[in-house]
Each structure stands twice: as C-alpha cells, then as structure tokens.
Design a protein around this motif. Sequence first.
Motif, mmCIF file in Angstrom:
data_model
loop_
_atom_site.group_PDB
_atom_site.id
_atom_site.type_symbol
_atom_site.label_atom_id
_atom_site.label_comp_id
_atom_site.label_asym_id
_atom_site.label_seq_id
_atom_site.Cartn_x
_atom_site.Cartn_y
_atom_site.Cartn_z
ATOM 1 N N UNK A 27 -39.356 75.201 -27.250
ATOM 2 C CA UNK A 27 -40.628 74.701 -28.066
ATOM 3 C C UNK A 27 -40.472 75.999 -29.014
ATOM 4 N N UNK A 28 -40.470 77.160 -28.285
ATOM 5 C CA UNK A 28 -40.631 78.069 -29.174
ATOM 6 C C UNK A 28 -39.273 77.867 -30.453
ATOM 7 N N UNK A 33 -45.489 74.660 -30.473
ATOM 8 C CA UNK A 33 -46.035 75.471 -29.344
ATOM 9 C C UNK A 33 -47.546 74.947 -28.833
ATOM 10 N N UNK A 34 -48.361 73.805 -28.087
ATOM 11 C CA UNK A 34 -49.706 74.159 -27.637
ATOM 12 C C UNK A 34 -49.702 75.116 -26.712
ATOM 13 N N UNK A 35 -50.267 76.200 -27.143
ATOM 14 C CA UNK A 35 -50.507 77.286 -26.142
ATOM 15 C C UNK A 35 -50.903 76.588 -25.257
ATOM 16 N N UNK A 87 -48.244 90.377 -15.356
ATOM 17 C CA UNK A 87 -49.492 90.529 -16.365
ATOM 18 C C UNK A 87 -49.343 89.634 -17.359
ATOM 19 N N UNK A 88 -47.171 88.639 -17.501
ATOM 20 C CA UNK A 88 -47.504 87.319 -18.219
ATOM 21 C C UNK A 88 -48.235 86.362 -17.733
ATOM 22 N N UNK A 94 -55.622 83.201 -17.969
ATOM 23 C CA UNK A 94 -57.175 84.186 -18.486
ATOM 24 C C UNK A 94 -57.276 83.634 -19.905
ATOM 25 N N UNK A 95 -56.135 82.867 -20.459
ATOM 26 C CA UNK A 95 -55.581 81.815 -21.776
ATOM 27 C C UNK A 95 -55.873 83.439 -23.021
ATOM 28 N N UNK A 96 -55.154 84.210 -22.645
ATOM 29 C CA UNK A 96 -54.452 85.232 -23.584
ATOM 30 C C UNK A 96 -53.395 85.601 -23.660
ATOM 31 N N UNK A 97 -52.239 84.447 -23.747
ATOM 32 C CA UNK A 97 -51.053 84.282 -23.673
ATOM 33 C C UNK A 97 -50.990 84.218 -25.206
ATOM 34 N N UNK A 98 -50.610 84.849 -25.891
ATOM 35 C CA UNK A 98 -50.281 84.268 -27.225
ATOM 36 C C UNK A 98 -48.056 84.028 -27.900
ATOM 37 N N UNK A 99 -48.534 83.325 -28.658
ATOM 38 C CA UNK A 99 -47.315 82.623 -29.544
ATOM 39 C C UNK A 99 -45.960 83.867 -28.926
#
Length: 164
Positions: A27-28, A33-35, A87-88, A94-99
């Motif tokens: 996907x990347x 990517x639909x985060x 952490x990942x 928490x919705x903070x994982x980015x691309x």
Amino acid sequence: MLRDKNLIPLSHQHQHALALCVRIDRAVQAGEVDLPAWRAEIDLLFRQEIDFHFRAEEQHLFPAAAQFAELRTLVDELLLQHGELRHFFSAAGSGTLDNASLGQFGKNLSVHIRKEERDLFEGIQQRMTVDELSALGTALNEALLPASDACIIPTETTRLKPRR
C-alpha cells in the motif's frame, strides 16, 4: 530446522503479522494509504492478538531463552523491539500514526518477527530439551488463550491488491 510443535502457536501469529507487513508495504509503495483504515486494523490486531503474543513471549519465551548465555543479547534486543513496536501500536490506537510511520512500522515488525523465527526459535530448539520445550509450550498455550482465534479480515482499503 523444522519448527518445534511447542512454538507453532507463536509462529502462526507471526504469519498473521507478516501478512499485515506485506499489505502495508504494498500500500505504501503504491501510494494508496487510507490511514484511518490502517490505524483501525493495526489497533484491532494488537488488542486481539499481538498484546497477548508479546506478553506470552515476555513472561515465558524470553526468560526461557535468557537462561542460555549465548541468547541473552538477542533477548535484550527483542525486548527493546517490543517497546518500539508498542509505540507504533499506541500511535495507531490513538490515531497519530502517519504515512511515514506506517511504512516504518511494517518494516520494523517484519524484521522483528524474522529475528524471532530465525534466531531465537532456532536457538531455543537447539538448546532446550524435549521436556523443557513441552513445558514452555504448555505455558505459552495458556498465556495465548485470551487471544482471538478469529482471522482479521482486511477492509476493502487494506486488503492486498494485485500489483500493476
């Protein structure tokens, strides 16, 4: 070396996680990517399986391996990787994982699993007796009981797509 039957439940869970890593990588690479969908799937996998998996390894597998001096450094490294991976997983939850983090997560998780399979599991199988492996397997099975046996079905946006 063939996987000892007492480690197979962990190996099955590793297969689930490796499949996730392949899907993330594709996907990347494709830029598709639909985060929110990835975050939700990663969080669900953690809550239903990986959290129990990590705890089983930390409470039973790693201490069993650490009794062998030649495996202690490897165990320490794997424990550090568990912390980094948590952490990942937390960022996904928490919705903070980015691309960028999504791609790095997939790579880190894949490297971690392969290190456990190729180095730790092989090292344990070469050093532990049949009875020790059996006792370890019993403890692991008990620790993994709360984990879901359900297969997490990828969503339309996180499923593996044919390469173009």
